[in-house]
Design a protein around this motif. Structure first.
Motif, short mmCIF file in Angstrom:
data_model
loop_
_atom_site.label_atom_id
_atom_site.label_comp_id
_atom_site.label_asym_id
_atom_site.label_seq_id
_atom_site.Cartn_x
_atom_site.Cartn_y
_atom_site.Cartn_z
N LYS A 123 0.87 -1.14 -0.03
CA LYS A 123 0.03 -0.22 -0.13
C LYS A 123 0.69 1.35 -0.02
O LYS A 123 2.25 1.16 -0.02
CB LYS A 123 -0.73 -0.10 1.27
CG LYS A 123 -1.91 -1.34 1.19
CD LYS A 123 -2.66 -1.28 0.21
CE LYS A 123 -3.71 -2.22 0.22
NZ LYS A 123 -4.73 -2.41 -0.96
N GLY A 124 0.38 2.57 0.07
CA GLY A 124 1.02 3.49 -0.20
C GLY A 124 1.56 3.74 -1.44
O GLY A 124 1.13 3.41 -2.46
N ALA A 125 2.53 4.79 -1.43
CA ALA A 125 3.20 5.02 -2.83
C ALA A 125 4.46 4.15 -3.06
O ALA A 125 5.19 3.94 -2.28
CB ALA A 125 3.74 6.55 -2.67
N ALA A 138 6.90 4.03 -12.92
CA ALA A 138 5.46 3.68 -12.63
C ALA A 138 5.21 4.21 -11.09
O ALA A 138 5.81 3.51 -10.20
CB ALA A 138 5.07 2.34 -12.96
N LEU A 139 4.19 4.92 -11.10
CA LEU A 139 3.91 5.29 -9.61
C LEU A 139 2.35 4.47 -9.30
O LEU A 139 1.47 4.55 -10.00
CB LEU A 139 3.68 6.60 -9.62
CG LEU A 139 3.01 7.11 -8.37
CD1 LEU A 139 3.79 6.99 -7.01
CD2 LEU A 139 2.97 8.78 -8.34
N PHE A 140 2.37 4.04 -8.24
CA PHE A 140 1.22 3.39 -7.77
C PHE A 140 0.76 3.91 -6.47
O PHE A 140 1.71 4.17 -5.55
CB PHE A 140 1.58 1.83 -7.55
CG PHE A 140 1.65 1.21 -8.89
CD1 PHE A 140 0.67 0.74 -9.76
CD2 PHE A 140 2.78 1.05 -9.41
CE1 PHE A 140 0.74 -0.05 -10.66
CE2 PHE A 140 2.80 0.41 -10.73
CZ PHE A 140 1.81 -0.10 -11.28
N MET A 141 -0.42 4.17 -6.10
CA MET A 141 -1.09 4.80 -4.93
C MET A 141 -1.83 3.73 -4.54
O MET A 141 -3.01 3.42 -4.93
CB MET A 141 -1.44 6.14 -5.13
CG MET A 141 -0.54 7.38 -5.40
SD MET A 141 0.75 7.51 -4.16
CE MET A 141 -0.42 7.87 -2.66
N ASP A 142 -1.62 3.18 -3.31
CA ASP A 142 -2.59 2.17 -2.61
C ASP A 142 -2.80 1.21 -3.81
O ASP A 142 -4.06 0.67 -4.00
CB ASP A 142 -3.86 2.64 -2.22
CG ASP A 142 -3.38 3.43 -0.73
OD1 ASP A 142 -2.41 3.13 -0.38
OD2 ASP A 142 -4.10 4.23 -0.30
N GLY A 143 -1.87 0.67 -4.73
CA GLY A 143 -2.26 -0.33 -5.63
C GLY A 143 -2.64 0.23 -7.20
O GLY A 143 -2.88 -0.53 -7.96
N LYS A 144 -2.93 1.27 -7.18
CA LYS A 144 -3.58 1.92 -8.34
C LYS A 144 -2.59 2.64 -9.07
O LYS A 144 -2.01 3.83 -8.43
CB LYS A 144 -4.87 3.03 -8.03
CG LYS A 144 -6.01 2.07 -7.32
CD LYS A 144 -7.47 2.92 -7.24
CE LYS A 144 -8.27 2.12 -6.55
NZ LYS A 144 -9.65 2.96 -6.16
N LEU A 145 -2.67 2.55 -10.39
CA LEU A 145 -1.58 3.00 -11.17
C LEU A 145 -2.08 4.65 -11.48
O LEU A 145 -3.11 5.03 -11.92
CB LEU A 145 -1.57 2.52 -12.65
CG LEU A 145 -0.66 3.03 -13.63
CD1 LEU A 145 0.91 2.97 -13.11
CD2 LEU A 145 -0.82 2.16 -15.13
N VAL A 146 -0.92 5.42 -11.44
CA VAL A 146 -1.01 6.92 -11.93
C VAL A 146 -0.06 6.91 -13.17
O VAL A 146 1.17 6.94 -13.25
CB VAL A 146 -0.27 8.00 -10.84
CG1 VAL A 146 -0.43 9.34 -11.45
CG2 VAL A 146 -1.16 7.86 -9.57
#
Length: 245
Positions: A123-125, A138-146
């Motif tokens: 989780k987290g960044a 590739a950046l993920f915030m709590d598992g979601k891709l930005v």
């Protein structure tokens, strides 16, 4: 469920069928050199060769080293500028005569690592950074891709970061592991200052040699680990995108 993934890079185009239940290649990947100049037509020839090597006839996921919105290419740092504004999904799909899904290469690798590799359950960044011809992010915030962060193009000490700290820079300048690790450390410190991630996952082909440089990196608060899927992550992520995952 098997789906085909292709990873277009600045030096090579590689692909293989992927077992999406296991997150692993069904057969050893097949690779051709990226043409120079890497125009849409020339790269499409390489993609067709990779896919036809396996006699594949289903949907294909394809990564691209640049910003991709929908399936339109917006930037092309390490391939020919003729790609910019091209609908890559249409061009490559027409050449293959198959349904083609196109996405950013680092995003694809990150999605695969979050599902099957070092990012599982985190989780987290979280950042997946691929070091190769350039630096993908590739950046993920709590598992979601930005999507489409492209942080290899950040300025670092007056240089574009990927020109200074990519694997290509190490090879071109014949840098020692220690010298190159110091550059990577500066880059990670800059990204950490901007985003305060909890985890850096280091991908790309150099991840196979993580023991040679990761222990040399100091002063980074975030955890740093090598990509578990190593240089196959992009292929796996491309196949996941083609399957709508």
């Amino acid at each position: 469920m098997n789906v085909f993934g292709v990873d277009i890079g600045g030096t090579g185009i590689k692909g293989a069928p992927v077992d999406l239940d296991r997150g692993d290649l069904v057969e050893p990947r097949y690779k051709v050199l990226t043409p120079h100049p890497a125009t849409p037509e020339a790269v499409a020839d390489g993609v067709v060769e990779v896919v036809r090597h396996f006699g594949w006839s289903g949907p294909v996921g394809i990564t691209f080293p640049g910003v991709v919105t929908g399936s339109v290419i917006r930037t092309a740092a390490n391939v020919d500028k003729a790609w910019i504004g091209t609908d890559a999904g249409q061009v490559l799909g027409d050449r293959l005569n198959l349904r083609a899904t196109v996405l950013n290469d680092a995003d694809a690798a990150g999605v695969a690592e979050m599902a099957f590799g070092a990012g599982r359950g985190r989780k987290g960044a979280v950042f997946l950074l691929t070091f190769g011809t350039g630096i993908g992010s590739a950046l993920f915030m709590d598992g979601k891709l930005v999507p489409n962060t492209e942080l290899g193009h950040l300025e670092l000490n007056g240089h574009e970061a990927e020109k200074h700290a990519s694997t290509k820079a190490k090879e071109d300048e014949e840098l020692s592991w220690h010298h190159w690790a110091h550059r990577v450390q500066k880059y990670l410190a800059h990204v950490e200052m901007l985003f305060s991630p909890e985890l850096f996952i280091i991908g790309g082909g150099v991840s196979r040699k993580a023991d040679k440089f990761l222990p040399l990196i100091e002063g980074i608060r975030a955890e740093i680990v090598p990509a578990e899927l190593q240089n196959n992550a992009g292929i796996v992520g491309a196949a996941m995108a083609a399957a709508g995952r």
